[in-house]
Design a protein around this motif. Structure first.
Motif, PDB file in Angstrom:
ATOM      1  N   ARG A  67       0.818  -1.180  -0.139  1.00 27.59           N
ATOM      2  CA  ARG A  67      -0.033   0.015  -0.031  1.00 27.59           C
ATOM      3  C   ARG A  67       0.693   1.300  -0.070  1.00 27.59           C
ATOM      4  O   ARG A  67       0.254   2.322  -0.549  1.00 27.59           O
ATOM      5  N   LYS A  68       2.134   1.102   0.439  1.00 35.83           N
ATOM      6  CA  LYS A  68       2.909   2.522   0.493  1.00 35.83           C
ATOM      7  C   LYS A  68       3.504   3.024  -1.078  1.00 35.83           C
ATOM      8  O   LYS A  68       4.159   4.082  -1.066  1.00 35.83           O
ATOM      9  N   HIS A  69       3.195   1.806  -1.783  1.00 41.36           N
ATOM     10  CA  HIS A  69       3.855   2.344  -3.186  1.00 41.36           C
ATOM     11  C   HIS A  69       2.842   1.929  -4.515  1.00 41.36           C
ATOM     12  O   HIS A  69       3.175   2.209  -5.298  1.00 41.36           O
TER      13      HIS A  69
ATOM     14  N   TYR B 169      -7.435   2.142 -12.950  1.00 42.28           N
ATOM     15  CA  TYR B 169      -6.004   2.271 -13.304  1.00 42.28           C
ATOM     16  C   TYR B 169      -5.016   2.404 -12.141  1.00 42.28           C
ATOM     17  O   TYR B 169      -5.434   2.754 -11.156  1.00 42.28           O
ATOM     18  N   GLU B 170      -3.922   1.821 -12.257  1.00 44.54           N
ATOM     19  CA  GLU B 170      -2.841   1.751 -11.033  1.00 44.54           C
ATOM     20  C   GLU B 170      -2.088   3.216 -11.058  1.00 44.54           C
ATOM     21  O   GLU B 170      -1.774   3.910 -12.199  1.00 44.54           O
ATOM     22  N   LEU B 171      -1.679   3.400  -9.913  1.00 43.08           N
ATOM     23  CA  LEU B 171      -0.934   4.449  -9.773  1.00 43.08           C
ATOM     24  C   LEU B 171       0.130   4.023  -8.481  1.00 43.08           C
ATOM     25  O   LEU B 171       0.012   3.440  -7.557  1.00 43.08           O
ATOM     26  N   HIS B 172       1.456   4.013  -8.980  1.00 43.89           N
ATOM     27  CA  HIS B 172       2.325   3.718  -8.361  1.00 43.89           C
ATOM     28  C   HIS B 172       3.606   4.432  -8.184  1.00 43.89           C
ATOM     29  O   HIS B 172       3.986   5.466  -9.260  1.00 43.89           O
ATOM     30  N   LEU B 173       4.380   4.109  -7.258  1.00 46.28           N
ATOM     31  CA  LEU B 173       5.699   4.851  -7.224  1.00 46.28           C
ATOM     32  C   LEU B 173       6.903   4.030  -7.822  1.00 46.28           C
ATOM     33  O   LEU B 173       6.951   2.900  -7.673  1.00 46.28           O
ATOM     34  N   THR B 174       7.698   4.773  -8.830  1.00 47.43           N
ATOM     35  CA  THR B 174       8.889   3.886  -9.059  1.00 47.43           C
ATOM     36  C   THR B 174       9.786   3.761  -8.029  1.00 47.43           C
ATOM     37  O   THR B 174       9.834   4.448  -6.865  1.00 47.43           O
ATOM     38  N   ARG B 175      10.543   2.734  -8.087  1.00 48.11           N
ATOM     39  CA  ARG B 175      11.732   2.459  -7.194  1.00 48.11           C
ATOM     40  C   ARG B 175      12.634   3.815  -6.895  1.00 48.11           C
ATOM     41  O   ARG B 175      12.857   4.261  -5.771  1.00 48.11           O
ATOM     42  N   GLU B 176      12.772   4.619  -8.031  1.00 44.37           N
ATOM     43  CA  GLU B 176      13.483   5.933  -7.770  1.00 44.37           C
ATOM     44  C   GLU B 176      12.766   6.867  -7.183  1.00 44.37           C
ATOM     45  O   GLU B 176      13.372   7.609  -6.278  1.00 44.37           O
ATOM     46  N   GLN B 177      11.484   7.005  -7.370  1.00 42.99           N
ATOM     47  CA  GLN B 177      10.513   8.040  -6.485  1.00 42.99           C
ATOM     48  C   GLN B 177      10.657   7.644  -5.129  1.00 42.99           C
ATOM     49  O   GLN B 177      10.687   8.587  -4.104  1.00 42.99           O
ATOM     50  N   ALA B 178      10.613   6.229  -4.794  1.00 45.93           N
ATOM     51  CA  ALA B 178      10.305   5.755  -3.273  1.00 45.93           C
ATOM     52  C   ALA B 178      11.652   6.039  -2.461  1.00 45.93           C
ATOM     53  O   ALA B 178      11.626   6.701  -1.607  1.00 45.93           O
ATOM     54  N   LEU B 179      12.742   5.976  -3.379  1.00 45.80           N
ATOM     55  CA  LEU B 179      14.050   6.095  -2.734  1.00 45.80           C
ATOM     56  C   LEU B 179      14.349   7.573  -2.252  1.00 45.80           C
ATOM     57  O   LEU B 179      15.102   7.989  -1.460  1.00 45.80           O
ATOM     58  N   ALA B 180      13.820   8.470  -3.340  1.00 47.10           N
ATOM     59  CA  ALA B 180      14.021   9.854  -3.130  1.00 47.10           C
ATOM     60  C   ALA B 180      12.966  10.391  -2.154  1.00 47.10           C
ATOM     61  O   ALA B 180      13.032  11.704  -2.119  1.00 47.10           O
ATOM     62  N   GLY B 181      12.343   9.687  -1.407  1.00 47.85           N
ATOM     63  CA  GLY B 181      11.388  10.192  -0.423  1.00 47.85           C
ATOM     64  C   GLY B 181       9.900  10.652  -0.837  1.00 47.85           C
ATOM     65  O   GLY B 181       9.184  11.114  -0.080  1.00 47.85           O
ATOM     66  N   LEU B 182       9.685  10.310  -2.160  1.00 52.53           N
ATOM     67  CA  LEU B 182       8.420  10.751  -2.707  1.00 52.53           C
ATOM     68  C   LEU B 182       7.249   9.874  -1.861  1.00 52.53           C
ATOM     69  O   LEU B 182       7.436   8.854  -1.857  1.00 52.53           O
ATOM     70  N   GLU B 183       6.163  10.433  -1.463  1.00 49.26           N
ATOM     71  CA  GLU B 183       5.296   9.682  -0.730  1.00 49.26           C
ATOM     72  C   GLU B 183       4.030   9.442  -1.716  1.00 49.26           C
ATOM     73  O   GLU B 183       3.555  10.373  -2.561  1.00 49.26           O
ATOM     74  N   ILE B 184       3.381   8.508  -1.752  1.00 45.69           N
ATOM     75  CA  ILE B 184       2.292   8.080  -2.771  1.00 45.69           C
ATOM     76  C   ILE B 184       1.292   8.962  -2.661  1.00 45.69           C
ATOM     77  O   ILE B 184       0.501   9.108  -3.517  1.00 45.69           O
TER      78      ILE B 184
END
Lengths: 314, 314
Positions: free
Chosen positions: A264-266, A277-292
C-alpha cells in the motif's frame, strides 16, 4: 440488526461524551469556509476500536497507523483545501507524523550559560524541520485545518454523520476522503459485559455483529452532491477490483482507492464506475522520499475539480 | 493447550523476526551492567495485541497507553537502576511521554535571518523541557536504558524469556516490574485465517484460547532469585485483593501492585504474601503534578534493597 438499519444503530448507541463540543467546532469551521467559498475535504484516518466491555480493558482494533490520512491531509492543504482531519486519537497527524518518538528529543541541544538556559534545534535537523514547521504554523494561523478525534466505531459513526450535516451545504465543493479503517463488526451495547472478562472462567467466545454500511445513507442522503472517495484494503489481490466495483455499484459514489496491505505504500488502484487504473511509485521515486499520497491527492483533486466544473456547466 | 504448557507455546509459535537482534542487545546490556554490579530492572509496559489473521488487519488489543511503565522507568533511572524498557511499539516512552502530538511543534520558534534559519524552543517551554531533556541525554550517554519493543503477545513472550535468561546472572539484584497489560487470551497460530475476514460471509465468531501464565516458569525457573513484581488491573473492586493474593500464592513471587481502571492514576494497593496496604496521592499532591509512579517506585526500590540485604546476610 439488518445491514440497512443504520437509523437503529444511532437510536441504540449513545454519542461520545464530547460530541456536542465537536459538533460546534465542525459547524463553526464549515460556516466560515463556506462563506469564503473554500473547497473542503473531510479526511478520516486511523482505525476504530470495538470495545469488548463497557469498562473497556479489551477491544478489537483495526490495523492502521494513520499514515495515508495524515500524509494526504498535508497535500490537501497544499492544494488550498480547508481540511477536517477526523482521526483516531493518537494515530499519526499531519506535520507531527514526521517526528515520532525520540527523534524529537534527539534534535534538541541544551545550552546552559550562567543563569539562562536555551534549547535549540541542531543545525543538521533544521533543514528537515523548518519547512514542515512553517507549513504547520501557516495551517494553524490561517485556520485551514480542524482536528477532530475518535476512538471507537460508535464515536466515529456519530462524528461522521455530524460532519456530513455541516458539509452538505458545500454541495459539489465538498470532498469526502474516507481513509479511516472502520471496523465492519461490533458488539452492540446491550450484548457487552460490564466488567473485564475473567480468565478463570475459561476462554471466551466473542460474537461480533455487522456494522451497518454508512456509505449508503452518506452518499444518497447526507451529502448527495459531494464527491465521495472510499478506500478498500485487502490482503488478497484477487478480491481487490471486484470488491471495489461492487462497492461503487451499491453506493453510487465516485471513486474507490483500492490497496493491498503489503504494497500500500507504493501502489494503489483507482477504481471509478467506468475505469480502473494503477498509480504507483517507481523505485527511484520511493528512494527519493516521494510519498504516494502526493500523486494520489493530486489525482483526486483533479477529479474533484472536473466534477465541480461539470456540475456548474449543467 | 493446558495452562501449564508454556513450553508448548514456545514450541508452536515462532519468535518475532528481529528476535536475535534484540537478544544480542539484551545480552550486551546485561553483561556490561552485571560487570559493574548495577542493580537492573526490567520494566514491561503497554498492551499486547492478539492478531486475528496471519496478514494482520484486525487484532484484539488491551487498553494501555504505557503511562505506568514509562513514568516508572524514569524514576528507576533516578534511583540508579539500569533499565530495560520493554514496551509496546508506539506506546508511551520515558521522557518523550511528556510531549505528545502537537505540543512539540507548538514549542518551537522559527527564526529566518538572511540565508540562515534557526529554530529555538520558546523561553516559556524551556523551563519544563530543559530538565527532562537533560535526564534523557544523561540516560542515553551513560547507556543506563535499553529500549526493546514488542507488538503481539507472542513477541512479548519470546522477549520476556530472553530478557530473563540475561537477568538470571544478576540474582537478587534483578528486579522485574511487569507493568505491561498482557493478553490472557490468544488465537493459536494454526487456528488463524490467512486473509482478512470478509464481512460478506456474515458476522464472525472469534474463539480465543488461554495464554499460559508465564509468571509460573518465570518466578520458579527463569529468574528464581530475582525480585518479581506483577500488576493486576481490574474494573471490579471486589475482586482486587483476592485475585492478587491468589496470584502470590500460585506463583510465589514478592509483590502484586493492584489497581482499579478508573482510579489507577492516584491509588494502588501493594499486596505482599503477608500484608496489603494502600498507596495514594492526596488531592494536593495530584494538583501539584506529583505522579503516583514516584512513590510506587520509591517503595519498590526500598523493598528490593531489603531483599538484597537479607539475601546477603544469609
Amino acid at each position: 440488526m439488518s445491514q440497512t438499519h443504520w437509523e437503529e444503530f444511532y437510536a441504540t448507541h449513545l454519542p461520545p461524551t464530547d460530541f456536542e463540543d465537536n459538533r460546534s467546532l465542525l459547524k463553526e469551521f464549515c460556516d466560515r469556509h463556506n462563506k469564503i467559498k473554500s473547497n473542503v475535504v473531510l479526511v478520516t484516518s486511523g482505525g476504530t476500536t470495538v470495545p469488548l466491555e463497557h469498562n473497556t480493558v479489551r477491544f478489537v482494533d483495526n490495523f492502521s497507523a494513520g499514515t495515508r490520512g495524515s500524509a494526504s491531509a498535508e497535500y490537501f492543504l497544499d492544494h488550498g483545501y480547508a481540511v477536517i482531519f477526523m482521526h483516531r486519537l493518537k494515530s499519526l497527524e499531519p506535520f507531527t507524523r514526521h517526528f515520532t518518538g525520540q527523534q524529537f528529543l534527539d534534535m534538541l541541544e541544551l545550552h546552559e550559560s550562567g543563569p539562562s538556559t536555551t534549547i535549540t534545534v541542531d543545525p543538521d535537523s533544521v533543514d528537515v524541520l523548518a519547512p514542515i514547521l512553517q507549513k504547520y504554523k501557516n495551517a494553524r494561523e490561517s485556520q485551514m485545518i480542524l482536528y477532530i478525534s475518535f476512538t471507537s466505531v460508535v464515536d466515529y459513526m456519530w462524528l461522521l454523520r455530524a460532519a456530513c450535516e455541516c458539509l452538505a451545504t458545500f454541495e459539489q465543493r465538498a470532498l469526502l476522503y474516507l481513509a479511516a479503517a472502520v471496523s465492519d463488526f461490533y458488539i452492540p451495547s446491550d450484548k457487552m459485559p460490564t466488567h473485564k472478562m475473567q480468565s478463570g472462567q475459561g476462554a471466551p467466545v466473542i460474537s461480533l455483529q455487522l456494522v451497518p454500511k454508512m456509505l449508503a445513507p452518506l452518499a444518497s442522503l447526507w451529502v448527495p452532491h459531494a464527491f465521495v472517495v472510499s478506500f478498500k484494503l485487502e490482503t488478497d489481490e484477487s478480491l481487490l477490483i471486484t470488491k471495489s466495483r461492487d462497492s461503487l455499484n451499491k453506493y453510487k459514489h465516485k471513486l474507490v482507492i483500492a490497496n493491498i496491505l503489503q504494497t500500500r505504500k507504493h501502489r494503489v488502484v483507482f477504481v471509478t464506475p467506468t475505469t480502473s487504473y494503477e498509480l504507483h511509485l517507481t523505485r527511484e521515486q520511493a528512494l527519493a522520499g516521494l510519498e504516494i499520497e502526493e500523486p494520489i491527492v493530486a489525482d483526486v483533486v483533479r477529479k474533484h475539480e472536473e466534477f465541480i466544473n461539470s456540475a456548474t456547466r449543467q
